[in-house]
Enzyme design. Structure first.
Site, short mmCIF file in Angstrom:
data_model
loop_
_atom_site.label_atom_id
_atom_site.label_comp_id
_atom_site.label_asym_id
_atom_site.label_seq_id
_atom_site.Cartn_x
_atom_site.Cartn_y
_atom_site.Cartn_z
N HIS A 98 85.10 77.97 108.90
CA HIS A 98 85.81 77.32 110.00
C HIS A 98 86.24 78.36 111.04
O HIS A 98 86.03 78.20 112.24
CB HIS A 98 87.02 76.56 109.45
CG HIS A 98 87.94 76.05 110.51
ND1 HIS A 98 87.60 74.98 111.32
CD2 HIS A 98 89.16 76.45 110.90
CE1 HIS A 98 88.59 74.77 112.18
NE2 HIS A 98 89.55 75.65 111.94
N TYR B 236 85.90 75.08 99.25
CA TYR B 236 85.91 73.61 99.38
C TYR B 236 84.53 72.98 99.51
O TYR B 236 84.43 71.77 99.58
CB TYR B 236 86.81 73.18 100.54
CG TYR B 236 86.47 73.79 101.90
CD1 TYR B 236 85.48 73.23 102.70
CD2 TYR B 236 87.16 74.91 102.37
CE1 TYR B 236 85.18 73.78 103.94
CE2 TYR B 236 86.87 75.47 103.61
CZ TYR B 236 85.88 74.90 104.39
OH TYR B 236 85.58 75.44 105.60
N ARG C 78 78.15 73.06 110.56
CA ARG C 78 78.41 74.50 110.79
C ARG C 78 78.03 75.23 109.51
O ARG C 78 78.44 74.84 108.42
CB ARG C 78 79.86 74.76 111.22
CG ARG C 78 80.90 74.67 110.12
CD ARG C 78 82.24 75.26 110.50
NE ARG C 78 83.36 74.53 109.94
CZ ARG C 78 83.79 74.63 108.68
NH1 ARG C 78 83.20 75.45 107.83
NH2 ARG C 78 84.82 73.92 108.27
C1 LIG Z 1 97.28 69.14 116.91
C2 LIG Z 1 96.72 70.07 115.88
N1 LIG Z 1 96.85 69.80 114.57
C3 LIG Z 1 96.34 70.64 113.64
C4 LIG Z 1 95.67 71.79 114.01
C5 LIG Z 1 95.10 72.74 112.96
N2 LIG Z 1 93.62 72.65 113.03
C6 LIG Z 1 92.90 73.61 113.62
S1 LIG Z 1 91.26 73.30 113.57
C7 LIG Z 1 91.50 71.85 112.73
C8 LIG Z 1 90.32 71.01 112.31
C9 LIG Z 1 89.63 70.33 113.43
O1 LIG Z 1 88.44 69.76 112.99
P1 LIG Z 1 87.39 69.13 113.97
O2 LIG Z 1 88.08 68.31 114.99
O3 LIG Z 1 86.37 68.44 113.14
O4 LIG Z 1 86.75 70.37 114.75
P2 LIG Z 1 85.89 71.60 114.15
O5 LIG Z 1 86.88 72.68 113.82
O6 LIG Z 1 85.14 71.11 112.97
O7 LIG Z 1 85.01 72.02 115.26
C10 LIG Z 1 92.86 71.66 112.49
C11 LIG Z 1 93.40 70.49 111.75
C12 LIG Z 1 95.58 72.05 115.40
N3 LIG Z 1 94.95 73.13 115.86
N4 LIG Z 1 96.09 71.19 116.31
#
Ligand SMILES: Cc1ncc(C[n+]2csc(CCOP(=O)(O)OP(=O)(O)O)c2C)c(N)n1
Ligand SMILES: [Mg+2]
Length: 356
Positions: A256, A265, A252
């Site tokens: 985020h 970061y 990306r």
């Molecule tokens: C169960 C849960 N834990 C923590 C979060 C907080 N959170 C939101 S996005 C994210 C990162 C997810 O990363 P990834 O799976 O790589 O997806 P991306 O955002 O990179 O598309 C986190 C930890 C959440 N939404 N749900």
């Protein structure tokens, strides 16, 4: 493990086809459809960031850089298939038939944005990480029991593979041999956590071995490999040959979400470099130029059409009032639990307090 799961391409960074067996299937019509979707998807994303900055929608999740993953995989679906997206997959949702207006309403916080479009099995995006994965496996099981030829695609990020739900979903799908494609977009970050701190394994695709299902690692910025590999995985699913895990390696470019600052970061030069060398749209343009299919006038028209469609959707979205905060509490369960009722009360008390 990296050598057992190499990143597969059909089109390399220079826009050249590196697997000639696909040459005939890459028709001008298919390429034009893909290109139109890629442009519309990218322009929509950029528009949303500017709408968020102007306070016309709420927090927004951008996907710029991941368009080939989303458009390519969604174009491989058939009408009766199911899509289980995350908050970052509205590019896939719009390609599969969710309107731009509905997508904007979702980001405005309106409940209308969560209603699946008529005739399309697109589940509302999952914000809790990985919770959609067991749901998708269960839905695939239901389709299997009904004896249909419908398949399911479920999207999730690299970070989601650390969740129990990911492993439960894969295990269930493998044991019951259900028609589901696990589509991982490995953009190499979970908010600020790089993949090297997420897992010790070198690839996500290799995790398929534990469940004895096919695991494929592809270049997520090559729309051809995304499209054809997803299509083959869906075909296996429809024909009773069970689930597949696809790891699409991508990046990306931006933040985020609109409330994140990636310069805290990671080195911003990396995104700049990838934009120049590995961009999914530029790569497609290079391919079209080499084929003699590139037409500047047509490309301008594609942009113009997308712009008109986006502006119309924005105008429609703006006819809706602001989101009603009560919806957050009222639409969790059919009957509110006491905890939610308490939260709702607390919120409105606080709101009355600040409004005097
Ligand atoms: C169960 C849960 N834990 C923590 C979060 C907080 N959170 C939101 S996005 C994210 C990162 C997810 O990363 P990834 O799976 O790589 O997806 P991306 O955002 O990179 O598309 C986190 C930890 C959440 N939404 N749900
Ligand atoms: Mg990620």
């Amino acid at each position: 493990m990296e050598s057992q799961f190499p990143i597969i391409q059909i089109m390399n960074e220079q826009g050249c086809i590196v697997r000639s067996e696909y040459r005939e299937q890459i028709t001008k019509e298919l390429v034009m459809t893909m290109y139109r979707h890629l442009i519309r998807t990218r322009m929509f994303d950029r528009k949303c960031i500017s709408l968020q900055r102007q306070g016309r929608i709420g927090t927004y999740v951008p996907y710029e850089g991941q368009e080939a993953c989303q458009v390519g995989s969604a174009l491989a679906l058939r009408d009766g298939d199911w899509m289980f997206p995350t908050y970052r997959d509205h590019g896939a949702m719009m390609t599969f038939g969710r309107s731009l207006t509905q997508t904007l309403l979702y980001w405005k916080g309106r409940t209308e944005g969560c209603i699946p479009p008529e005739g399309r099995k697109i589940v509302p995006p999952s914000v809790p990480i990985a919770t959609q994965i067991p749901h998708a496996a269960g839905t695939a099981y239901a389709e299997k029991r009904k004896g249909t030829k419908n398949a399911v695609i479920v999207y999730f990020g690299d970070g989601a593979t650390s969740e129990g739900d990911f492993h439960e979903g894969l295990n269930f799908a493998s044991v019951f041999n259900v028609p589901v494609v696990f589509f991982n977009q490995n953009n190499q970050y979970a908010i600020s956590v790089p993949i090297t701190r997420q897992m010790k394994s070198k690839t996500i695709a290799q995790k398929a071995m534990a469940y004895d299902i096919p695991g494929i690692r592809i270049d997520g910025n090559d729309i051809f490999v995304v499209y054809f590999e997803t299509q083959q995985a869906l075909e296996r699913a429809r024909n009773g040959r069970g689930p597949t895990l696809i790891e699409a390696v991508t990046w990306r470019y931006g933040a985020h979400t609109t409330s994140d600052d990636p310069s805290k970061y990671r080195d911003q030069e990396e995104s700049k470099r990838r934009r120049e060398t590995a961009d999914p749209i530029k790569r497609m343009e290079r391919f079209m130029q080499q084929e003699g299919w590139w037409d500047e006038k047509w490309a301008n028209q594609v942009q113009e059409e997308a712009s008109v469609e986006i502006e119309q959707a924005v105008a429609e979205m703006e006819r809706y009032p602001k989101a009603n905060p009560a919806d957050m509490f009222d639409y969790v369960f059919a009957q509110p639990t006491w905890t939610i009722a308490e939260q709702k009360n607390a919120y409105f008390q606080w709101k009355r307090g600040i409004e005097g």
